[in-house]
Structure formats: structure tokens, C-alpha cells
Design a protein around this motif. Sequence first.
Motif, mmCIF file in Angstrom:
data_model
loop_
_atom_site.group_PDB
_atom_site.id
_atom_site.type_symbol
_atom_site.label_atom_id
_atom_site.label_comp_id
_atom_site.label_asym_id
_atom_site.label_seq_id
_atom_site.Cartn_x
_atom_site.Cartn_y
_atom_site.Cartn_z
ATOM 1 N N THR A 17 43.780 86.970 34.845
ATOM 2 C CA THR A 17 42.548 87.430 34.619
ATOM 3 C C THR A 17 41.265 87.393 35.580
ATOM 4 O OG1 THR A 17 41.825 85.467 33.322
ATOM 5 C CG2 THR A 17 42.866 87.280 32.174
ATOM 6 N N ARG A 18 42.063 86.921 36.704
ATOM 7 C CA ARG A 18 40.989 86.592 37.941
ATOM 8 C C ARG A 18 41.954 86.896 38.958
ATOM 9 N NH1 ARG A 18 36.576 83.067 37.056
ATOM 10 N NH2 ARG A 18 36.713 82.659 39.368
ATOM 11 N N ILE A 19 41.117 87.726 40.022
ATOM 12 C CA ILE A 19 41.876 87.961 41.272
ATOM 13 C C ILE A 19 41.952 86.652 42.211
ATOM 14 C CG2 ILE A 19 41.504 89.397 43.423
ATOM 15 C CD1 ILE A 19 39.280 90.913 41.727
ATOM 16 N N PRO A 20 43.326 86.806 42.576
ATOM 17 C CA PRO A 20 44.046 85.458 43.371
ATOM 18 C C PRO A 20 43.475 85.663 44.681
ATOM 19 C CG PRO A 20 45.569 86.991 42.758
ATOM 20 C CD PRO A 20 44.426 87.618 42.143
ATOM 21 N N VAL A 21 42.445 86.004 45.344
ATOM 22 C CA VAL A 21 42.138 86.178 46.487
ATOM 23 C C VAL A 21 40.488 85.764 46.613
ATOM 24 C CG1 VAL A 21 43.855 87.749 47.385
ATOM 25 C CG2 VAL A 21 41.731 88.721 46.498
ATOM 26 N N LYS A 22 39.887 85.703 47.693
ATOM 27 C CA LYS A 22 38.505 85.283 47.884
ATOM 28 C C LYS A 22 37.784 86.586 47.641
ATOM 29 C CE LYS A 22 35.007 83.643 51.089
ATOM 30 N NZ LYS A 22 34.978 83.212 52.612
ATOM 31 N N LEU A 23 36.908 86.526 46.641
ATOM 32 C CA LEU A 23 36.182 87.609 46.100
ATOM 33 C C LEU A 23 34.695 87.507 47.011
ATOM 34 C CD1 LEU A 23 35.772 90.323 44.653
ATOM 35 C CD2 LEU A 23 34.955 88.419 42.673
ATOM 36 N N ASP A 24 34.723 88.658 47.680
ATOM 37 C CA ASP A 24 33.460 88.509 48.851
ATOM 38 C C ASP A 24 32.964 90.066 49.172
ATOM 39 O OD1 ASP A 24 34.943 89.331 50.733
ATOM 40 O OD2 ASP A 24 35.022 87.128 51.585
ATOM 41 N N LEU A 25 31.776 90.175 49.828
ATOM 42 C CA LEU A 25 31.437 91.678 50.104
ATOM 43 C C LEU A 25 32.421 92.338 51.015
ATOM 44 C CD1 LEU A 25 29.190 93.778 49.724
ATOM 45 C CD2 LEU A 25 28.177 92.715 51.653
ATOM 46 N N GLY A 51 52.827 101.108 45.345
ATOM 47 C CA GLY A 51 53.182 99.879 46.153
ATOM 48 C C GLY A 51 53.649 99.968 47.524
ATOM 49 N N PRO A 52 54.518 101.115 47.608
ATOM 50 C CA PRO A 52 54.910 101.334 49.015
ATOM 51 C C PRO A 52 53.772 101.761 50.078
ATOM 52 C CG PRO A 52 56.405 102.510 47.476
ATOM 53 C CD PRO A 52 55.091 102.105 46.980
ATOM 54 N N GLN A 53 52.814 102.355 49.709
ATOM 55 C CA GLN A 53 51.555 102.724 50.683
ATOM 56 C C GLN A 53 50.734 101.868 50.733
ATOM 57 O OE1 GLN A 53 52.734 104.670 47.841
ATOM 58 N NE2 GLN A 53 54.122 105.923 49.297
ATOM 59 N N ILE A 54 50.416 100.861 49.799
ATOM 60 C CA ILE A 54 49.063 99.926 49.928
ATOM 61 C C ILE A 54 49.510 98.613 49.876
ATOM 62 C CG2 ILE A 54 46.915 99.536 48.648
ATOM 63 C CD1 ILE A 54 46.826 102.172 47.139
ATOM 64 N N LYS A 55 49.111 97.863 50.999
ATOM 65 C CA LYS A 55 49.459 96.611 50.957
ATOM 66 C C LYS A 55 48.974 95.714 49.696
ATOM 67 C CE LYS A 55 49.355 96.454 56.001
ATOM 68 N NZ LYS A 55 48.541 95.630 57.188
ATOM 69 N N VAL A 56 49.518 94.600 49.491
ATOM 70 C CA VAL A 56 49.273 93.827 48.434
ATOM 71 C C VAL A 56 47.791 93.335 48.394
ATOM 72 C CG1 VAL A 56 49.954 91.411 47.080
ATOM 73 C CG2 VAL A 56 51.590 92.797 48.368
ATOM 74 N N GLY A 57 47.347 92.855 49.625
ATOM 75 C CA GLY A 57 45.895 92.479 49.620
ATOM 76 C C GLY A 57 45.048 93.660 49.442
ATOM 77 N N ASP A 58 45.409 94.966 49.651
ATOM 78 C CA ASP A 58 44.485 95.987 49.569
ATOM 79 C C ASP A 58 44.651 96.355 48.123
ATOM 80 O OD1 ASP A 58 43.651 96.152 52.261
ATOM 81 O OD2 ASP A 58 44.892 97.660 52.523
ATOM 82 N N ARG A 59 45.676 96.277 47.398
ATOM 83 C CA ARG A 59 45.597 96.480 46.101
ATOM 84 C C ARG A 59 44.662 95.527 45.133
ATOM 85 N NH1 ARG A 59 51.892 96.013 45.453
ATOM 86 N NH2 ARG A 59 52.517 96.148 47.319
ATOM 87 N N TRP A 60 44.478 94.211 45.699
ATOM 88 C CA TRP A 60 43.682 93.407 44.819
ATOM 89 C C TRP A 60 42.268 93.786 45.329
ATOM 90 C CZ3 TRP A 60 44.641 90.982 40.707
ATOM 91 C CH2 TRP A 60 46.083 90.519 40.735
ATOM 92 N N ALA A 61 41.989 94.314 46.430
ATOM 93 C CA ALA A 61 40.577 94.654 46.901
ATOM 94 C C ALA A 61 40.305 95.991 46.015
ATOM 95 C CB ALA A 61 40.765 95.079 48.526
#
Length: 218
Positions: free
Chosen positions: A104-112, A179-189
Motif C-alpha cells: 500500500t506504499r510505493i517501495p521507492v523514494k517519493l519525490d518530485l 512489463g517488457p517495455q517499462i522498467k521496474v522503477g518506471d512502473r513505480w514512477a
Amino acid sequence: MRVVISVLVLATGVFVSLMGVRGTISDRRPLMIIPDMVVQPRYHAQDESSFFADCREMRTPPAGTVAFGGAGYESDAGSPRLNPDFLQEDDRYYRGKQGTAWVTRIPVKLDLELLRRGQERYDIYCAPCHGATGSGNGVMTQYGLVGVATITDAFHARTPEGEYFDVISNGKGRMLGYGPQIKVGDRWAIVAYIRALSRSQNAKIGDVPEAKRAELSQ
């Protein structure tokens, strides 16, 4: 002397003729003076084998095998290197789950910076169908695409972040997975930006910093 020249000419002709065979089309192996490692025993994809009982040259990896190294989407193409990310042990980050429950929380640093990246990726991959505001009226609906989900209404605002991530990765309903087109970090973004879109459409004036409220009336 004439005999020597004749022999040299003949030998040269024979040599050139034999070497020329290499450039011709034939079902036989070309003649090579120094073959090096050009000709050696090897397997070919989708070929038949008389060595294995199932007659297949392509072998199934042992159970539990994990790719480790090589040029994957997360690494530099053409530059094989060890990459621990291939193990993908962190379920929260790679699958959006904590055990069997969605995170329920994004597991990466949330910033601008993350939100701006998410907006960029959203505009490329999501907006054509879901629209710039997530209301399901993207440009593709003008060409017959129907049933596009609204992803920023009150109902979807309660959707866990991990479930959003899973839908982007694997798809849902008519939507194919990215999944094949978008990197994991970008999916969370993208997930973070969707949250920002949802909040902006259901926000009150009190949610806006007082110093920024005047800009809304311009």
C-alpha cells in the motif's frame, strides 16, 4: 624458366579456384586451408538430436535456475556483466506484494523527480488509452477502442499501489502488460503519478498551499 612460370600459374589458378568455392552456395562444407574454429561440433536452436532421449537439442534449464549475468533489459545491451537484480528477490519492489497482500506504499523514494518521470512515462504508455487525466478518454477511443477504464476516480483511488503496479506489469482485461517495455522503477514512477492525478481531481482548495492558491484563479 618457362616450365617454372607455367607451374606457378597453374598452382595459382588451382589455389584461387579452390578458395573461390568458399563463396559459392552448396550443401557441402566449404574447403578451408586453415579452418580455425569455424567448423566445430555445436547445437542449433530447434534442431533434432540423437544424443538426448527426447531428441531435442534445446534443453530445459534445471528447476529453480535464475538468470545471472548477460545483457538484460536492466543492464547495458551487448555488455555482459554480473547483475544481482536478475535475482529479483524483493517481492515488494519487483511484484508489488508483501506475502500474498498488495503493498500500500510505493517501495521507492517519493519525490518530485519521481513524479516527473512518472508523468513522462504515463504520457507515452498510458495516456493514449486512459487519457491525460486518467478519465478513460484517450485518443485511441476516437478510433473505436471501447471500455477503457477510468483510473483516477474515487473507486480506483482505493486500489493498492501494488495492484496498480501488477496491472502495469501484467495487464488486466483488454489491457496487455507493459512489463517488457517499462522498467521496474518506471512502473513505480507511473503508479506515483497516477496517485497524484487522482489526488488532484479529488482535492479541495485547502489541500493547496496558501502561497499557490492565487495561481489557480489565473
